[in-house]
Design a protein around this motif. Structure first.
Motif, short mmCIF file in Angstrom:
data_model
loop_
_atom_site.label_atom_id
_atom_site.label_comp_id
_atom_site.label_asym_id
_atom_site.label_seq_id
_atom_site.Cartn_x
_atom_site.Cartn_y
_atom_site.Cartn_z
N THR A 74 -67.46 20.14 37.60
CA THR A 74 -67.24 20.21 36.35
C THR A 74 -67.11 18.79 35.42
O THR A 74 -67.05 17.79 35.99
N GLY A 75 -67.95 18.94 33.99
CA GLY A 75 -67.85 17.52 33.44
C GLY A 75 -66.98 18.42 31.97
O GLY A 75 -66.75 19.63 31.86
N ASN A 76 -67.03 17.44 30.93
CA ASN A 76 -66.26 18.00 29.70
C ASN A 76 -67.00 18.96 28.95
O ASN A 76 -66.39 19.65 28.00
N HIS A 77 -68.46 19.46 29.22
CA HIS A 77 -69.06 20.25 28.66
C HIS A 77 -68.87 21.66 29.22
O HIS A 77 -69.47 22.56 28.73
N ASP A 78 -68.22 21.50 30.40
CA ASP A 78 -68.09 22.78 31.02
C ASP A 78 -66.93 23.83 31.04
O ASP A 78 -65.83 23.28 30.14
N ALA A 79 -66.88 25.16 31.27
CA ALA A 79 -65.67 25.63 31.34
C ALA A 79 -65.40 26.43 32.52
O ALA A 79 -66.71 27.08 33.22
N ARG A 80 -64.21 26.38 33.37
CA ARG A 80 -64.01 26.78 34.66
C ARG A 80 -64.43 28.31 34.87
O ARG A 80 -65.11 28.56 36.09
N ASP A 81 -64.00 28.94 34.13
CA ASP A 81 -64.22 30.44 34.37
C ASP A 81 -65.88 30.94 34.62
O ASP A 81 -66.31 31.50 35.28
N ALA A 82 -66.37 30.44 33.40
CA ALA A 82 -67.77 30.79 33.60
C ALA A 82 -68.70 29.98 34.53
O ALA A 82 -69.53 30.56 35.15
N PHE A 83 -68.32 28.85 34.77
CA PHE A 83 -68.74 27.96 35.77
C PHE A 83 -68.72 28.78 37.13
O PHE A 83 -69.63 28.70 38.07
N SER A 84 -67.28 29.03 37.58
CA SER A 84 -67.24 29.58 38.91
C SER A 84 -67.73 30.84 38.98
O SER A 84 -67.86 31.35 40.38
N SER A 85 -68.04 31.57 37.94
CA SER A 85 -68.64 32.93 38.23
C SER A 85 -70.05 32.89 38.46
O SER A 85 -70.54 33.97 38.94
N ALA A 86 -70.79 31.87 38.25
CA ALA A 86 -72.21 31.82 38.21
C ALA A 86 -72.62 30.83 39.46
O ALA A 86 -73.69 31.01 40.02
N LEU A 87 -71.96 29.70 39.62
CA LEU A 87 -72.42 28.65 40.54
C LEU A 87 -71.52 28.88 41.94
O LEU A 87 -70.65 29.10 41.96
N PRO A 88 -72.43 28.48 43.17
CA PRO A 88 -71.55 28.56 44.19
C PRO A 88 -70.69 27.36 44.63
O PRO A 88 -71.03 26.10 44.35
N LEU A 89 -69.55 27.62 45.11
CA LEU A 89 -68.69 26.77 45.39
C LEU A 89 -68.15 26.84 46.93
O LEU A 89 -68.07 28.10 47.57
N PRO A 90 -67.50 25.69 47.36
CA PRO A 90 -67.16 26.01 48.99
C PRO A 90 -65.72 27.02 48.76
O PRO A 90 -65.42 27.10 48.01
N PRO A 91 -65.21 27.28 50.00
CA PRO A 91 -64.22 28.27 50.05
C PRO A 91 -62.74 27.69 49.90
O PRO A 91 -61.95 28.15 49.63
N ASN A 92 -62.75 26.33 50.03
CA ASN A 92 -61.56 25.54 49.83
C ASN A 92 -61.23 25.05 48.49
O ASN A 92 -60.64 23.75 48.45
N VAL A 93 -61.66 25.63 47.40
CA VAL A 93 -61.57 24.97 46.10
C VAL A 93 -59.97 25.16 45.77
O VAL A 93 -59.23 26.23 45.91
N GLN A 94 -59.48 23.97 45.02
CA GLN A 94 -58.00 24.07 44.59
C GLN A 94 -57.83 25.10 43.61
O GLN A 94 -58.67 25.23 42.55
N SER A 95 -56.83 26.01 43.62
CA SER A 95 -56.61 27.08 42.88
C SER A 95 -56.15 26.28 41.34
O SER A 95 -55.53 25.58 41.19
N GLY A 96 -56.96 26.99 40.49
CA GLY A 96 -56.72 26.69 38.96
C GLY A 96 -57.68 25.44 38.65
O GLY A 96 -57.80 25.19 37.42
N PHE A 97 -58.44 25.14 39.40
CA PHE A 97 -59.34 23.87 39.28
C PHE A 97 -60.58 23.88 40.22
O PHE A 97 -60.53 24.84 40.95
N ILE A 98 -61.73 23.05 39.78
CA ILE A 98 -62.77 22.95 40.69
C ILE A 98 -62.95 21.85 41.28
O ILE A 98 -63.77 20.92 41.07
N GLN A 99 -62.02 21.35 42.36
CA GLN A 99 -62.21 20.25 43.11
C GLN A 99 -61.73 20.95 44.55
O GLN A 99 -61.13 21.54 44.84
N TYR A 100 -62.57 20.13 45.57
CA TYR A 100 -62.73 20.37 46.85
C TYR A 100 -63.32 19.28 47.64
O TYR A 100 -63.65 18.21 47.15
N ALA A 101 -63.17 19.44 49.02
CA ALA A 101 -63.82 18.39 50.02
C ALA A 101 -64.66 19.24 50.75
O ALA A 101 -64.31 20.21 51.42
N VAL A 102 -65.82 18.29 51.30
CA VAL A 102 -66.74 19.00 52.04
C VAL A 102 -67.10 17.87 53.33
O VAL A 102 -67.30 16.77 52.74
N THR A 103 -66.97 18.25 54.41
CA THR A 103 -67.45 17.20 55.62
C THR A 103 -68.61 17.57 56.23
O THR A 103 -69.03 18.65 56.44
#
Length: 264
Positions: free
Chosen positions: A77-106
């Motif tokens: 996410t950046g300041n031009h993004d919106a979390r709900d629409a973002f997460s509905s369309a773009l692929p995300l890892p399964p361990n995303v923090q609830s309420g936010f779009i931050q995560y770790a990948v190894t």
């Protein structure tokens, strides 16, 4: 060896241009470059401002076009993004923090931590207690694996009078956490549409030029009212990690004229 591609600030829209720059043409040039030169990359990280206006249509079309990368990507996410629409369309890892779009990948012995610095309906960056606590726990969970941290907004002033006010509001807390972690190798962020590198509290950091358009240097002085982008080529970052050595190179993926039409 792990090979990563890093780019930022696509400001994608399904129609129109911004300051004379066509976001679809710029994204197309980026995808073509990756296919020709870096199809062997393990992963791409896109550090925010995926779209310019956070509509479902923009995100859906962007997701379709990004399939052409042929490389798995991590959207942020950046300041031009919106979390709900973002997460509905773009692929995300399964361990995303609830309420936010931050995560770790190894991947192959290298950990990537992707932070969410979005303040909804604001251009400014934020790092609230919930996000700070998540990061602190993630850093404490693994103090051995070499780690890169990505975010959209910078956590410190960079000497850009028009951009520094929008930096992360609790950026010092973020820097303190990262600088204290023995395995964090680099902090990387977008937002400023300029390439810059530095060190703070022993922590190396870097920003990158945008995919769409670039901000002018701070001198001569400019303001938002009369803003005109610097007519510079966009770039991607190419990171490689092997034998405990991290390398970061910046490459223009097209010239400044690609996707540009002078405004009358």
């Amino acid at each position: 060896m792990v090979k990563l591609l890093w780019f930022s600030d696509l400001h994608f829209t399904s129609t129109g241009t911004q300051f004379g720059y066509d976001p679809r043409a710029r994204l197309g040039a980026l995808i073509d470059y990756v296919a020709r030169i870096h199809s062997d990359a393990d992963l791409c990280v896109i550090s925010g401002d995926m779209v310019d206006e956070p509509s479902a249509q923009n995100y859906q079309e962007l997701a379709q076009r990004l399939q052409g990368l042929g490389v798995r990507y991590l959207p942020m996410t950046g300041n031009h993004d919106a979390r709900d629409a973002f997460s509905s369309a773009l692929p995300l890892p399964p361990n995303v923090q609830s309420g936010f779009i931050q995560y770790a990948v190894t991947i192959d012995g290298l950990r990537l931590i992707c932070l969410d610095t979005l303040t909804e309906n604001s251009g400014n960056g934020s790092f609230c207690t919930a996000r700070r606590d998540w990061l602190a726990a993630e850093l404490a969970r693994d103090t051995q694996t070499p780690t890169l941290v990505f975010c959209h907004h910078p956590p410190l002033a960079l000497g850009y009078p028009m951009l520094d006010p929008s930096r992360i509001d609790r950026g010092k807390e973020l820097i303190d956490l990262l600088a204290a972690a023995p395995n964090v190798r680099q902090l990387l962020f977008g937002h400023v549409h300029r390439h810059m590198q530095g060190v703070t509290q022993g922590l190396p950091f870097a920003s990158i030029r945008a995919v769409l358009y670039q901000a002018p240097p701070p001198v001569p002085a400019w303001d938002w009212e009369g803003f005109t982008p610097a007519h510079d080529a966009p770039e991607i970052g190419v990171l490689s990690f092997a034998d405990d050595i991290l390398r970061l190179q910046f490459e223009p993926f097209c010239d400044a004229e690609t996707g540009f039409t002078a405004q009358k």
